[in-house]
Scaffold this motif. Structure first.
Motif, PDB file in Angstrom:
ATOM      1  N   TYR A  39     -34.513  37.562  47.935  1.00  0.00           N
ATOM      2  CA  TYR A  39     -34.928  38.436  49.026  1.00  0.00           C
ATOM      3  C   TYR A  39     -35.322  39.788  48.437  1.00  0.00           C
ATOM      4  N   HIS A  82     -37.271  30.042  59.710  1.00  0.00           N
ATOM      5  CA  HIS A  82     -36.979  31.241  60.497  1.00  0.00           C
ATOM      6  C   HIS A  82     -37.612  32.419  59.777  1.00  0.00           C
ATOM      7  N   TRP A  83     -37.896  33.496  60.513  1.00  0.00           N
ATOM      8  CA  TRP A  83     -38.548  34.655  59.886  1.00  0.00           C
ATOM      9  C   TRP A  83     -37.725  35.175  58.719  1.00  0.00           C
ATOM     10  N   SER A  84     -36.410  35.029  58.792  1.00  0.00           N
ATOM     11  CA  SER A  84     -35.551  35.535  57.722  1.00  0.00           C
ATOM     12  C   SER A  84     -35.661  34.720  56.430  1.00  0.00           C
ATOM     13  N   ASP A  85     -36.370  33.602  56.478  1.00  0.00           N
ATOM     14  CA  ASP A  85     -36.582  32.813  55.256  1.00  0.00           C
ATOM     15  C   ASP A  85     -37.679  33.394  54.379  1.00  0.00           C
TER      16      ASP A  85
END
Lengths: 113, 111
Positions: A39, A82-85
């Motif tokens: 990330y 998901h957007w968090s990926d």
């Protein structure tokens, strides 16, 4: 020479869609195989690993990968992103019993709303 | 378990100055790796130690870069006479087998 190839530098998928990130390796024998995620502004984190046995391995956050000896591949999959990926994903390999890991060049995943 | 600790998180140096980066591996881990990450080159292996002994430094630039592991609790990467092209994120990882555990990295900026 030992190598790991990630042919896609960037992948964009819509939120909720399925995902496959490709990875090919070149190793004598069957190496240990890994997928890591990075990330933004963080270190790499292990998603999953394959040492032996069942060719489909489960990882964190709904990720899985399938080892194929015939195809020399270890593709990463997720059924619904998901957007968090959104992150950079690295495939990696090491010689069985070895410490040194060879990393692919990474695939940047962007999940669009 | 605090994970792999890297200090400082950010370092800014002037061209020609020295930079020392620190890594504290996870307690009990026997191997420590150093990598350099840039947008252009991606993730590059630099060097690694096992049981404090240098094993493979094939990725280290021959000049100006050196790494040490004086004890099992820390390793250092030293860059002498830093140049703008040394600007990168330097990652440290430790392991007891094949799975590597990474620190957050040190972002080095050479002006």
């Amino acid at each position: 020479a030992q190598s790991v190839t990630q042919p896609d530098a960037r992948v964009t998928v819509s939120e909720g869609a399925s995902l496959q990130l490709r990875c090919k390796y070149s190793y004598s024998g069957t190496p240990y195989l890994f997928w890591y995620v990075q990330y933004q502004r963080q270190g790499l984190q292990l998603l999953l690993k394959y040492y032996s046995g069942d060719p489909v391995v489960q990882g964190v956050n709904g990720f899985e990968a399938e080892f194929s000896k015939s195809d020399s591949s270890f593709h990463l999959r997720k059924a619904s992103v998901h957007w968090s990926d959104s992150a950079v994903y690295f495939c990696a390999a090491s010689r069985t019993g070895g410490y040194k890991v060879v990393f692919g060049s990474g695939t940047r995943l962007l999940v669009s709303p | 378990n605090a994970g792999v600790i890297q200090t400082p998180r950010h370092k800014v140096t002037g061209k020609g100055q020295e930079a020392t980066l620190w890594c504290e591996p996870i307690s009990g881990h026997s191997a420590v790796f150093w990598y350099r990450q840039t947008i252009v080159q991606g993730l590059e292996f630099l060097t690694y130690f096992r049981n404090q002994a240098p094993i493979d430094d094939s990725g280290m630039p021959k000049e100006r870069f050196s790494a040490q592991m004086p004890n099992q609790s820390h390793s250092t990467l030293k860059i002498q006479s830093t140049q703008p092209q040394d600007s990168a994120v330097y990652l440290c990882a430790s392991t007891i087998s094949a799975e590597q555990f990474f620190g957050p990295g040190t972002r080095l900026t050479v002006l």
